[in-house]
Design an enzyme around this catalytic site. Structure first.
Site, PDB file in Angstrom:
ATOM      1  N   ASP A  60      -0.235   4.120  -5.295  1.00 44.75           N
ATOM      2  CA  ASP A  60       1.065   4.734  -5.570  1.00 44.75           C
ATOM      3  C   ASP A  60       1.320   4.707  -7.081  1.00 44.75           C
ATOM      4  O   ASP A  60       0.863   5.602  -7.789  1.00 44.75           O
ATOM      5  CB  ASP A  60       2.143   3.983  -4.769  1.00 44.75           C
ATOM      6  N   ASP A  86       3.126  -1.464   5.774  1.00 44.30           N
ATOM      7  CA  ASP A  86       4.335  -2.095   6.287  1.00 44.30           C
ATOM      8  C   ASP A  86       5.599  -1.645   5.567  1.00 44.30           C
ATOM      9  O   ASP A  86       5.553  -1.103   4.460  1.00 44.30           O
ATOM     10  CB  ASP A  86       4.249  -3.610   6.101  1.00 44.30           C
TER      11      ASP A  86
HETATM   12  P1  IMP Z   1       1.150   0.544  -6.383  1.00 39.41           P
HETATM   13  O1  IMP Z   1       0.879  -0.787  -7.013  1.00 39.41           O
HETATM   14  O2  IMP Z   1       2.517   1.087  -6.764  1.00 39.41           O
HETATM   15  O3  IMP Z   1       0.064   1.558  -6.578  1.00 39.41           O
HETATM   16  O4  IMP Z   1       1.330   0.314  -4.836  1.00 39.41           O
HETATM   17  C1  IMP Z   1       0.318  -0.113  -4.032  1.00 39.41           C
HETATM   18  C2  IMP Z   1       0.881  -1.011  -2.960  1.00 39.41           C
HETATM   19  O5  IMP Z   1       2.232  -0.662  -2.633  1.00 39.41           O
HETATM   20  C3  IMP Z   1       0.107  -0.835  -1.693  1.00 39.41           C
HETATM   21  O6  IMP Z   1      -0.880  -1.833  -1.578  1.00 39.41           O
HETATM   22  C4  IMP Z   1       1.160  -0.942  -0.613  1.00 39.41           C
HETATM   23  O7  IMP Z   1       1.221  -2.285  -0.151  1.00 39.41           O
HETATM   24  C5  IMP Z   1       2.460  -0.592  -1.251  1.00 39.41           C
HETATM   25  N1  IMP Z   1       2.936   0.784  -0.932  1.00 39.41           N
HETATM   26  C6  IMP Z   1       3.022   1.855  -1.749  1.00 39.41           C
HETATM   27  N2  IMP Z   1       3.511   2.926  -1.116  1.00 39.41           N
HETATM   28  C7  IMP Z   1       3.733   2.534   0.162  1.00 39.41           C
HETATM   29  C8  IMP Z   1       4.232   3.215   1.333  1.00 39.41           C
HETATM   30  O8  IMP Z   1       4.553   4.408   1.366  1.00 39.41           O
HETATM   31  N3  IMP Z   1       4.310   2.459   2.462  1.00 39.41           N
HETATM   32  C9  IMP Z   1       3.948   1.146   2.522  1.00 39.41           C
HETATM   33  N4  IMP Z   1       3.487   0.482   1.456  1.00 39.41           N
HETATM   34  C10 IMP Z   1       3.379   1.169   0.282  1.00 39.41           C
HETATM   35 MG    MG Z   2       2.806  -3.614   1.413  1.00 39.51          MG
END
Ligand code: IMP
Ligand code: MG
Length: 177
Positions: free
Chosen positions: A101, A157
């Protein structure tokens, strides 16, 4: 749980047939290499189990537990829940996560792992959202690119719930506190 789902994005059969393709690509790329898969808990648990059973190569499997999300928003920092990292010196590493994300999680973990002397390091995610990327990182293997909605199921989750749904679905606004 199912009553909290707005729409189902990917049914289990769709997820598994995509995993067949991803697994075939990974198998072709890693044949004959000393490979370690590092999976990020808890989100990639089910993805890991289904993907790795489709890869008929000898490999090591390790898990790391990190946390960046609280509710539906990224907390901005990435916490490692353990001090010992897997021994990946000289090994070809595939880092697995459920979803890319903002990129903070994969960026933080791949930075840490690359300091441990792997021979190569690639990343593999089931899902990616492209809109909120704040870190310059791309995943080498991606299952599906999804719109900027909060999704749950198949390991993902909301406040630790819904991980055991067999599909990926968008959570209803009414289910979000
Ligand atoms: P980032 O560090 O923002 O790239 O997010 C990665 C982490 O955020 C993932 O390992 C997920 O645990 C959580 N995450 C991001 N988007 C979602 C979503 O739409 N649903 C559930 N968990 C999410
Ligand atoms: Mg999570």
């Amino acid at each position: 749980m199912i009553e909290d789902i707005e729409t189902i994005l990917y049914h289990e059969t769709t997820l598994l047939s995509r995993l067949d393709t991803m697994a075939a690509e990974i198998t072709a790329a890693y044949r004959g290499k000393d490979t370690t898969v590092v999976a990020l808990l808890n989100g990639s648990l089910i993805f890991m189990a289904d993907l790795l059973r489709r890869i008929p190569l000898p490999m090591h499997i390790d898990c790391l537990s990190v946390q960046s999300y609280q509710g539906t928003t990224s907390s901005g920092s990435v916490n490692f829940r353990q001090t010992n990292l897997p021994d990946i010196r000289g090994r070809h590493v595939i880092l697995l996560d459920d979803i890319l994300d903002s990129g903070r999680t994969l960026h933080a973990v791949s930075t840490r792992l690359s300091q441990c002397g792997p021979k190569s390091l690639k990343t593999c995610v089931l899902l990616q959202k492209k809109v909120r990327r704040t870190k310059k990182i791309t995943a080498d293997y991606v299952g599906f690119t999804i719109p900027n909605a909060f999704v749950v199921g198949y390991g993902l989750d909301y406040n630790e719930r819904y991980r055991n749904l067999p599909f990926i679905g968008i959570l209803k606004a009414s289910a979000i506190e």
